[in-house]
Scaffold this active site. Sequence first.
Site, PDB file in Angstrom:
ATOM      1  N   HIS A 190      45.928  73.164  30.386  1.00 61.47           N
ATOM      2  CA  HIS A 190      47.171  73.443  31.105  1.00 61.47           C
ATOM      3  C   HIS A 190      47.060  74.709  31.964  1.00 61.47           C
ATOM      4  CE1 HIS A 190      51.497  73.634  31.831  1.00 61.47           C
ATOM      5  NE2 HIS A 190      51.447  74.906  31.497  1.00 61.47           N
ATOM      6  N   ASP A 241      53.981  82.217  26.298  1.00 59.49           N
ATOM      7  CA  ASP A 241      54.418  81.332  27.377  1.00 59.49           C
ATOM      8  C   ASP A 241      54.872  82.146  28.581  1.00 59.49           C
ATOM      9  OD1 ASP A 241      55.563  79.409  28.985  1.00 59.49           O
ATOM     10  OD2 ASP A 241      56.632  78.407  27.377  1.00 59.49           O
TER      11      ASP A 241
END
Length: 432
Positions: free
Chosen positions: A340, A244
């Site tokens: 995403h 992330d």
Amino acid sequence: MPDQSIPEAPTVEAPPGEAVSENASPREGVSRRQLLGTAGATGLVLGAAGGAVGYASAPAGATPLTSLGADMAMFHGKHQPGITEGLQARGHLVAFDLAAGASRKEAAALLRRWSTTAERLMAGEAAAHDDTEVARDAGPSSLTITFGFGNSFFSRTGLEKQRPVSLDPLPDFSSDQLDKARSNGDLWVQIGANDALVAFHALRTIQKDAGSAAKVRWQMNGFNRTPGATAHTMTARNLMGQLDGTRNPKPTESDFDKRIFVPASGSTDPTWMANGSYAVVRRIRMLLDDWEKLSVGAQEDVVGRRKSTGAPLSGGGETTAMDLEKTDAKGALVVPINAHARIARPDQNGGAAMLRRPFSYHDGIAADGTPDAGLLFVCWQADPLRGFVTVQRKLDRGDALSTYIRHEASGLFAVPGGAAKGEYVGQRLLEG
């Protein structure tokens, strides 16, 4: 959760410590600063296994700090701490509302107290008054304490003319399910450290320092992987198991300051925000039960990257540029159109970028039996309208990840530049 990475923390040497008296009473023991001095003065040697193997001469009765405990961030500087430092293992985010009738004078006194406390604790010293000794045996452990002002602070203190336009409330997004009681606030404090007790000690001291001037509006607690837990430095993983933050802007990039910090001149922001930044804070619930029902391949299609390595689905390694036009044998895009990572890319959003510095959270099991867990998303930018808002609007229109997350709380805070020696944070606003 935009596709960007966390910069590594710069190494900061600890200041020399004071000698420990052989006549020190058992109650006095060895101070945190003395322990820090021991680590800094004698030099820590790490073996292949990462253990401490080479202290020269620690004072009698003193346990030398590991490198994890000795690491120290600086309170005074051009920017506030807690923005460009690497991710810490433990974090607390807390918002305060000024007490009814509290004025600009009380607010200034509070920021002065908080700044004094932050400087002491970040240096590995005890609080100035009524220290609880929770962190007595530890070093600074990369503790950072960061302060910001919410939109409502300025009307509460009669400083409306000094409120930045960039602090206008964030727009509504279709995916928002916000709890107003856990959103916004007059004042915001971010605390991070690589030791849970050091972080809690700072949180408790800041809360006590508020006294009658302000009360807690909301508090959120988070965590990250402990530095050194992996064989080499790597991008953090979130609770979905994904790397992330691969494309975070880095301080070494020529336009980093322009993207993240308000310039000292030539800006439409008020002068007190020079060298400051804007923090967007979002509590993002991850619907883990639904997410974990997906195959690894399906999860990778949602994100647009390999779960194991963070590499784009178009090939290469984690830092390889994503090929948005690449197709498979059937002519389908290798990186799905609603992935995403595709939607959040700066080059797909007019260059919009922000520095992500989040914490994961887990607050037990909700009434419906699902885990109350996710991401305490914190991102930094010079202009939230061109940074977070631009990207989030696009994500809001068709991000595949939105099915598996829920935005439950939100806040936007103006974080002024760092305090010079002898100053407190926000002094140029409150005394300007």
